[in-house]
Scaffold this active site. Structure first.
Site: not given
Ligand code: ZN
Length: 420
Positions: A207, A119, A317, A234, A268, A80, A204, A59
């Site tokens: 979730r 995303y 990542d 994850e 993951h 997050r 994604h 990302h």
């Molecule tokens: Zn990721």
């Protein structure tokens, strides 16, 4: 035609081979000769030359968090929140500029292809830009400018979470969403990747994507022979929420919509059941150990996955560090801490995860190898630094996995061109 004379090259297995001539033409390796004498006019690569390393999960925008989040308390879920705040400030020009810097760092670290799990699609309020692919094209253009190969894994993201049912998007998540899988598919088919770039698909996570919508992504990927990636298990909380709502693990749910198979990569895959591991056989798992330890995710079952014929790959990542050597050695070292045993993954297997495994999982099966017909992507590690000087030839491949740093890289070639 360009001749590259390698003092040593890694052609597979646990050791490097002496005196290897690589002949490239038009961005492709035409011949690989071992025990060669150095031809006049060849480009000399001192040290050990490897196929280019593949960054299976990136990302780019997480680079903005470097140094800012690692010292904090909390969990994946509090991290997050910080990551979402970073996501609010980028526009296509800013993202392009940031991604050029990130991809240049990757090249300098020996990554010659990146899987960008993308995303950040729309403007911060969730409205599409005049070109709905402005952000994706900014990333593709950044990779072209930097000189790295890219698979843009365009990611479907629809829901704000799963807790008894799907949660509405948080305001900071609005720019991630296309509103429906159908709109996502329409936009993805408009992407124009250009040379050195390919498009893949991503869900994604369970979730953020319901099973019906995940099935649409899987169908589009299958119809277009695209790689398909998803964040999978994850965190234990993701498994618990999925089992609560669907009576299935995330892997089982994705299997049920046709997502799994030899083009599928579970990113993951930290908290899997034995049944999940069997379902993933023949596909890939991307381990991101430097991120997983930063986020207190846990240690994925890499030994069991490898035994079940799941191809392992590595990814930077969250960009906390961009270092393929550190990712490869962490896969093995984390298992040692967990199992109290050494030698869980061989040097050859760790290097294959870093190279050919990653290339295949990103939809470049012709890359990640030093062999005739392969992409001319290769990286040379020098052995004249204080860190690596004096290591005998037969131990050099192991020394690279367990002791090298990106600072030891002396040459990076992508498509037959020196880029770093
Ligand atoms: Zn990721």
């Amino acid at each position: 035609v360009i001749d590259w004379w390698c003092e040593q090259a890694w052609l597979g297995g646990d050791t490097a081979v002496d005196a290897v001539l690589i002949r490239t033409d038009g961005g492709v390796i035409r011949a690989v000769e071992t025990g060669a004498t150095e031809p006049v006019g060849a480009r000399r690569l001192a040290g050990v030359t490897f196929p280019g390393f593949a960054n299976g999960h990136s990302h780019a925008f997480h680079l903005m968090l470097r140094g800012q989040t690692h010292a904090g308390a909390g969990s994946f879920w509090t991290w997050r929140e910080q990551m979402y705040r970073a996501a609010t400030v980028l526009d296509p020009d800013g993202y392009h500029e940031l991604a050029v810097a990130v991809y240049r760092e990757m090249l300098a670290a020996g990554y010659t292809v990146v899987g960008e799990f993308h995303y950040l699609h729309h403007d911060p309020s969730g409205v599409a830009y005049a070109d709905p692919n402005a952000m994706g094209q900014a990333l593709l253009e950044a990779a072209r400018v930097a000189g790295i190969r890219i698979t843009l894994l365009d990611t479907l993201y629809l829901h704000g979470g799963l807790d008894g049912g799907y949660l509405p998007l948080d305001p900071v998540q609005r720019r991630f969403s296309d509103g429906s899988a159908e709109s996502w598919a329409e936009r993805v088919m408009e992407l124009a990747p250009g040379t050195g770039a390919r498009v893949g698909a991503a869900i994604h996570s369970v979730r953020a994507v319901d099973p019906r919508s995940a099935g649409i992504v899987a169908d589009l990927a299958a119809a277009n022979r695209m790689p398909l990636h998803a964040h999978v298990s994850e965190q234990p909380a993701e498994n618990a929420a999925c089992i609560d709502v669907y009576g299935a693990t995330p892997t089982q749910l994705l299997d049920g919509v046709g997502a799994l198979g030899d083009r599928f990569t579970a990113v993951h895959a930290t908290h899997l059941t034995g049944g999940d591991i069997d379902l993933l056989a023949g596909g890939f798992v991307c381990l991101c150990p430097t991120t997983e330890r930063d986020l207190a995710d846990g240690i994925g079952p890499s030994i069991e996955l490898a035994a079940a014929e799941v191809g392992l790959t590595i990814g930077s990542d969250s960009q906390t560090v961009i270092d393929p050597f550190e990712e490869m050695r962490a896969v093995e070292y984390h298992q040692r801490l967990d199992t109290l045993r050494r030698g869980n993954h061989s040097v050859g297997d760790l290097l294959a995860a870093g190279t050919s495994g990653g290339y295949r999982s990103l939809g470049w099966p012709e890359g990640g190898r030093l062999a005739p017909g392969a992409l001319a992507d290769f990286v040379t590690v020098g052995f004249d630094s204080p860190r690596l000087a004096g290591i005998p030839n037969e131990h050099r491949a192991a020394a690279v996995v367990f002791s090298a740093s990106p600072a030891d890289i002396t040459s990076v070639v992508v498509a037959g061109q020196t880029v770093s």
